[in-house]
Design an enzyme around this catalytic site. Sequence first.
Site, PDB file in Angstrom:
ATOM      1  N   ASP A   1      69.404  -6.560  18.410  1.00  0.00           N
ATOM      2  CA  ASP A   1      69.396  -7.701  17.512  1.00  0.00           C
ATOM      3  C   ASP A   1      68.319  -8.429  17.575  1.00  0.00           C
ATOM      4  O   ASP A   1      68.063  -9.215  18.389  1.00  0.00           O
ATOM      5  CB  ASP A   1      70.717  -8.475  17.670  1.00  0.00           C
TER       6      ASP A   1
ATOM      7  N   HIS B   1      71.903  -6.488  13.922  1.00  0.00           N
ATOM      8  CA  HIS B   1      72.743  -7.579  13.488  1.00  0.00           C
ATOM      9  C   HIS B   1      73.461  -7.219  12.348  1.00  0.00           C
ATOM     10  O   HIS B   1      74.753  -7.631  12.388  1.00  0.00           O
ATOM     11  CB  HIS B   1      71.587  -8.614  12.892  1.00  0.00           C
TER      12      HIS B   1
ATOM     13  N   SER C   1      76.956 -14.306  12.831  1.00  0.00           N
ATOM     14  CA  SER C   1      75.625 -15.084  12.505  1.00  0.00           C
ATOM     15  C   SER C   1      75.943 -16.451  12.241  1.00  0.00           C
ATOM     16  O   SER C   1      76.385 -17.262  13.046  1.00  0.00           O
ATOM     17  CB  SER C   1      75.134 -14.146  11.270  1.00  0.00           C
TER      18      SER C   1
END
Length: 314
Positions: free
Chosen positions: A256, A289, A86
């Site tokens: 995601d 994610h 991320s």
Amino acid sequence: MVQDGMTWLLNPPEQNLPLILADGGFDVWIANTRGTRYSCRHTSLQPNEPGFWNWSWDEMVVFDLPAVFDYVYSQTGQKAHYVGHSLGTLIALASFSEGLLVDKLKSAVLLSPIAYLSHMNTALGVAAAKVFAGEITTLFGLAEFNPKGEPVAKFLKALCDYPGVDCYDLLTSITGQNCCLNASTVDLFLKNEPQSTSTKNMVHLAQTVRDGVLAKYNYGNPNFNVMHYGEAKPPIYNLSNIPHNLPIFISYGGKDALSDVRDVELLLDSLKLHDVDKLTIQYIKDYAHADFIMGVNAKDIVYNQVVSFFNHQR
């Protein structure tokens, strides 16, 4: 962004990447994002002073990540492999594009990479980005964005009342529908996270969503930008400047909502001149994610590939 290094260790030892790498003979260093609980010390400022929070991810790119690499190199005398997830991928890509770190770097693994955010499709994230893009500092007057503090909690509650935003399952409302999480691990995650970041950092991320480019912080006034950068618009991080022979492993998920497939494709397009044998791409149809960090099957699907990739670079 609002997580510390503990997030890597929430799964049992045989299922979390740092300990898998350690068992594989790697020397593992875990970094914490500035502003989180283990990264709140400063040479002259205290967290209750606004100046402590006067930064965005630009400072992580220019100062924090290079400092981590310098420290590891000073202790080991060896170039490092890097793993980011991320925000950890965003600051790494921006650093590489500026020519930072690359002299102390063997290879990079980018899980659920974020460089472009234009297609982010979580209702909560989109609503937040719209508000932050309106320079939320004028709403709050807050330098610290503490998700567990009362002002931010009120703000988040107001966001959750937006049409189409469902915060009943907070993790899903931010990350997308994760396929493979253990409920007890999620509970542990929610006890530890989210943690503080700077309001300026949230504004910068919102600018990235709104403007569709990877650029330095926009001070919102051409004159202020000229003061900081010598030009009216913030400079762009040019990802095509990343050394074409740097070994990179990218893994991304089809579900995601933060690292949307279309945005990852934009990232891959910016790497189209990369040496073919130095770029490894993994696409996992069912992953969202958080699966990359806490998925019960992440070891079999992702981490074994990461270990193999690193061993190939040794």
